[in-house]
Design an enzyme around this catalytic site. Structure first.
Site, mmCIF file in Angstrom:
data_model
loop_
_atom_site.group_PDB
_atom_site.id
_atom_site.type_symbol
_atom_site.label_atom_id
_atom_site.label_comp_id
_atom_site.label_asym_id
_atom_site.label_seq_id
_atom_site.Cartn_x
_atom_site.Cartn_y
_atom_site.Cartn_z
ATOM 1 N N ARG A 161 -2.938 -34.398 0.839
ATOM 2 C CA ARG A 161 -4.206 -35.452 0.981
ATOM 3 C C ARG A 161 -5.530 -34.755 0.586
ATOM 4 N NH1 ARG A 161 -4.185 -34.823 7.759
ATOM 5 N NH2 ARG A 161 -6.579 -34.723 7.957
ATOM 6 N N ARG B 252 -10.045 -34.496 19.011
ATOM 7 C CA ARG B 252 -9.612 -33.461 18.325
ATOM 8 C C ARG B 252 -10.020 -32.186 18.796
ATOM 9 N NH1 ARG B 252 -10.686 -37.032 13.467
ATOM 10 N NH2 ARG B 252 -8.513 -37.084 12.150
ATOM 11 N N CYS C 44 -3.814 -43.739 14.706
ATOM 12 C CA CYS C 44 -5.118 -43.115 14.645
ATOM 13 C C CYS C 44 -5.689 -42.346 13.405
ATOM 14 C CB CYS C 44 -5.494 -42.189 15.826
ATOM 15 S SG CYS C 44 -4.293 -40.623 15.490
ATOM 16 N N ASN D 213 -2.658 -39.631 8.293
ATOM 17 C CA ASN D 213 -3.239 -38.802 7.428
ATOM 18 C C ASN D 213 -2.149 -37.635 6.938
ATOM 19 O OD1 ASN D 213 -5.620 -40.138 8.249
ATOM 20 N ND2 ASN D 213 -6.404 -38.524 9.262
ATOM 21 N N ASP D 214 -1.456 -37.468 7.918
ATOM 22 C CA ASP D 214 -0.568 -36.446 7.761
ATOM 23 C C ASP D 214 0.900 -37.123 7.157
ATOM 24 O OD1 ASP D 214 -1.318 -33.786 7.903
ATOM 25 O OD2 ASP D 214 -1.877 -34.066 9.958
ATOM 26 N N HIS E 14 -23.493 -27.085 10.741
ATOM 27 C CA HIS E 14 -24.139 -27.491 11.876
ATOM 28 C C HIS E 14 -25.408 -28.251 11.549
ATOM 29 C CE1 HIS E 14 -22.651 -23.837 14.422
ATOM 30 N NE2 HIS E 14 -21.974 -24.826 14.477
ATOM 31 N N GLU F 61 3.428 -37.775 12.941
ATOM 32 C CA GLU F 61 2.879 -37.444 11.574
ATOM 33 C C GLU F 61 4.049 -37.055 10.671
ATOM 34 O OE1 GLU F 61 -0.701 -35.526 12.380
ATOM 35 O OE2 GLU F 61 0.146 -34.454 14.061
ATOM 36 N N ARG G 248 -6.068 -34.513 22.517
ATOM 37 C CA ARG G 248 -4.753 -34.075 21.789
ATOM 38 C C ARG G 248 -4.876 -32.652 21.782
ATOM 39 N NH1 ARG G 248 -4.297 -35.074 15.393
ATOM 40 N NH2 ARG G 248 -6.036 -33.311 15.298
HETATM 41 C C1 PEP Z 1 -3.506 -37.775 11.175
HETATM 42 O O1 PEP Z 1 -2.857 -36.786 10.695
HETATM 43 O O2 PEP Z 1 -3.463 -38.890 10.917
HETATM 44 C C2 PEP Z 1 -4.639 -37.501 12.259
HETATM 45 C C3 PEP Z 1 -5.243 -38.417 13.009
HETATM 46 O O3 PEP Z 1 -4.805 -36.145 12.367
HETATM 47 P P1 PEP Z 1 -5.692 -35.193 11.529
HETATM 48 O O4 PEP Z 1 -6.446 -36.013 10.597
HETATM 49 O O5 PEP Z 1 -6.564 -34.274 12.754
HETATM 50 O O6 PEP Z 1 -4.777 -34.301 11.244
HETATM 51 MG MG MG Z 2 -2.672 -35.020 11.671
#
Ligand code: PEP
Ligand code: MG
Length: 592
Positions: free
Chosen positions: A472, A302, A509, A461-462, A193, A438, A339
């Site tokens: 990652r 998110r 994204c 990212n995934d 926080h 993803e 999402r």
């Molecule tokens: C991703 O996986 O690219 C993504 C945007 O989701 P998160 O980072 O919340 O896993």
């Molecule tokens: Mg993801």
């Protein structure tokens, strides 16, 4: 002292220069003081008064934060009040005073330790943060019991950098409002926080700077620079370093102003190709920044943050609804992509604690978890459907791997719609349903998935971690986490082609979208919609305006055929330099 650097985690962009002021939150040793029998009731009253004073202080801060910052941030203080209003917590302290005939400070410490031990048994980051709230609340009470003053900066000049072992959210707000220029904190995490408050007050902060207090406590008038962008603290900077940072501050301010003005312009490449730049948000208070930089909508909200905030309680349908309504209404007429919970894996959910398995990233996560635990999902889906009437809300499912997951969600949504209809709630049946791409297998069957949904959002990212088999967050394989791997580029092109063939929307994204060095590649893959954290919105828009999109598909074609990273890097350097040289004038050719 000679100039030297301390390293940590930068959580707020920007630079602060100031005199270090150490603030310790250690309340020192608490002594056990035995009481005479006739002192016990007086001690309980003394405890009650300290709790009352603390409550009123925290409530005062909460009100101030609500008017000066936001309701969401103000709610952080409710967590501390929760303990102070909890009869079982208060009576436990009173029982210790009464049964052991000890002073209130000691009894409070005993109770805190007991609760802390229970928290420690559970491996959850969220609960660790709840236990921080408990600690902050108890420390506050002890300060009142001892008649100690709170940390104030009123008599100190403006340019103060707070150096703390641990900073409570209340201290962060108070010190921030009293013009603290920056924070250097030994503990804390990106999601704590205090971090959120530093960000929303726009105070440069670096966390995890071990040993900062020991180094700075006995130094008087020592200057420090907090470089929140690089996660570095410069102690006793030389005049030359200071000049560099002063220039950087002026440049940053200037740049921000320019970008903000520029971000209101249409986003067209040099050759007139329109690109949408949307914003990813985790917290509703980030909407303001998304609006300021004129984001073309929310490309990813998110929603798990709401769950994590409310835990251990589940958010109610009305809480979900109020939040989604706020996001959707404030972004209208632009779309807001919300999402559904992406819990499990590294994102904690107590529902899966016992079932995490050996390899959580490959386990019950995202849509798999929510469909398996419909009790936690139901209120979210009902609220999403009800929120569709307030603007352009698109619903997105995370981690979809098989077609059946889309079918199962549609059937579940049908059930929820039948319920809502029977109860007389308004909703739109024609809401847009999309999925995150993803998982590599989803990218490979994107042609089939595109027939079933209204949009894709590529979560690199995934996708990178699953396609390249690279965690990652694992520093040992960080050099293999390569967004330019030809295998990944081929997947991206494939997904975009599938979406185009079916005429559905596709965006990206993942963090890749926020790196201006990669923008040409993404546009070359055919993407025309990117979603990035709000502060990067103007940066990416600026980058798009500098590019000629026409040639970029060819550039990606070549990259897809190159074997090594070195070859790709060398080729890109040359191709993008040429691209910049051939660009015609600052405005580029007219679109016609
Ligand atoms: C991703 O996986 O690219 C993504 C945007 O989701 P998160 O980072 O919340 O896993
Ligand atoms: Mg993801």
């Amino acid at each position: 002292m000679k100039q030297h650097l301390l390293h940590g985690i930068g959580v707020t962009e920007g630079v602060a220069i100031g005199t270090a002021v150490c603030v310790s939150n250690h309340i020192g040793d608490i002594l056990q003081i035995p009481l005479a029998e006739d002192e016990v009731e007086k001690e309980i009253r003394r405890f009650g008064q300290a709790v009352e004073q603390t409550r009123s202080d925290i409530q005062g801060l909460r009100n101030r934060v609500e008017t000066e910052i936001s309701e969401e941030i103000a709610r952080i203080f409710d967590a501390q009040c929760l303990f102070l209003n909890d009869p079982s917590f208060l009576s436990s302290v009173e029982d210790h005073i009464r049964d052991e005939r000890v002073n209130a400070e000691w009894a409070l410490k005993e109770t805190m330790t007991e609760i802390q031990q229970r928290f420690d048994l559970i491996d959850s980051q969220h609960l660790r943060e709840r236990s921080e709230d408990l600690r902050y609340a108890c420390r506050y009470v002890v300060r009142h019991l001892r008649g100690l003053d709170l940390h104030h900066l009123s008599e100190v000049a403006n340019d103060v950098v707070i150096v703390a072992d641990d900073l409570s959210p209340s201290d962060a707000v108070r010190l921030g409002r009293e013009n603290a220029a920056g924070f250097v904190i030994e503990h804390g995490s990106r999601t704590s926080h205090t971090t959120i408050i530093a960000r929303s007050l726009n105070i440069p902060a670096v966390l995890g700077v071990h040993g900062a207090q020991a180094l700075l406590t006995d130094q008087s008038e020592i200057r420090v620079v907090v470089d929140g962008s690089r996660g570095v603290v410069v102690v006793a900077p030389s005049e030359e370093t200071l000049d560099g940072y002063r220039e950087q501050k002026v440049a940053l301010r200037q740049r921000e102003k320019e970008l903000q003005v520029e971000s209101q312009l249409p986003v067209l490449s040099r050759d007139g190709v329109a690109v949408q730049v949307m914003a990813n948000i985790d917290l509703p208070e980030e909407i303001e920044e998304a609006q300021r930089f004129d984001a073309a909508g929310i490309g990813l909200y998110r929603s798990e943050f709401l769950y994590i905030e409310k835990s251990p309680e589940l958010p109610s349908e009305e809480e979900h609804l109020a939040l989604y309504r706020q996001i959707v209404e404030r972004m209208a007429p632009n779309p807001a992509i919300i999402r559904t919970y992406d819990l499990g894996g590294r994102k904690i959910a107590r529902e899966v604690m016992e079932t995490q398995g050996e390899n959580p990233a490959l386990g019950l996560r995202g849509i798999r978890l929510t469909m398996a635990r419909q009790n936690i999902f139901k209120s979210q889906v009902r609220a999403l459907l009800r929120a569709t009437v307030f603007g352009d809300l698109w619903i997105m499912l995370p981690l979809v791997t098989i077609l059946e997951e889309v079918h199962a969600f549609r059937a579940f949504a049908e059930e929820m719609m039948a319920e809502l209809e029977a109860e007389g709630h308004a909703f739109r049946r024609d809401f847009r349903l999309g999925i995150m791409i993803e998982v590599p297998a989803a990218a490979m069957i994107s042609d089939l998935l595109a027939k079933e949904v209204d949009f894709f959002s590529i979560g690199t990212n995934d996708l990178i971690q699953y396609a390249l088999a690279v965690d990652r967050n694992n520093e040992h394989v960080a050099n293999l986490y390569r967004p330019l791997h030809p295998g990944l580029l081929r997947l991206l092109r494939q997904v975009v082609a599938s979406a185009r063939a079916e005429g559905i929307e596709v965006s990206l994204c993942g963090e890749m979208a926020a790196d201006p060095a990669l923008t040409p590649i993404l546009l070359g893959c055919g993407l025309r919609r990117l979603s990035v954290n709000p502060r990067q919105v103007p940066v990416i828009k600026h980058r798009i305006r500098s590019l000629t999109v026409g040639r970029l598909a060819e550039v990606v074609d070549v990259c897809c055929q190159l074997g090594t990273q070195a070859e790709i890097d060398a080729y890109l350097r040359q191709a993008l330099e040429e691209e910049q040289e051939t660009a015609v004038g600052p405005e580029g050719p007219s679109p016609g």
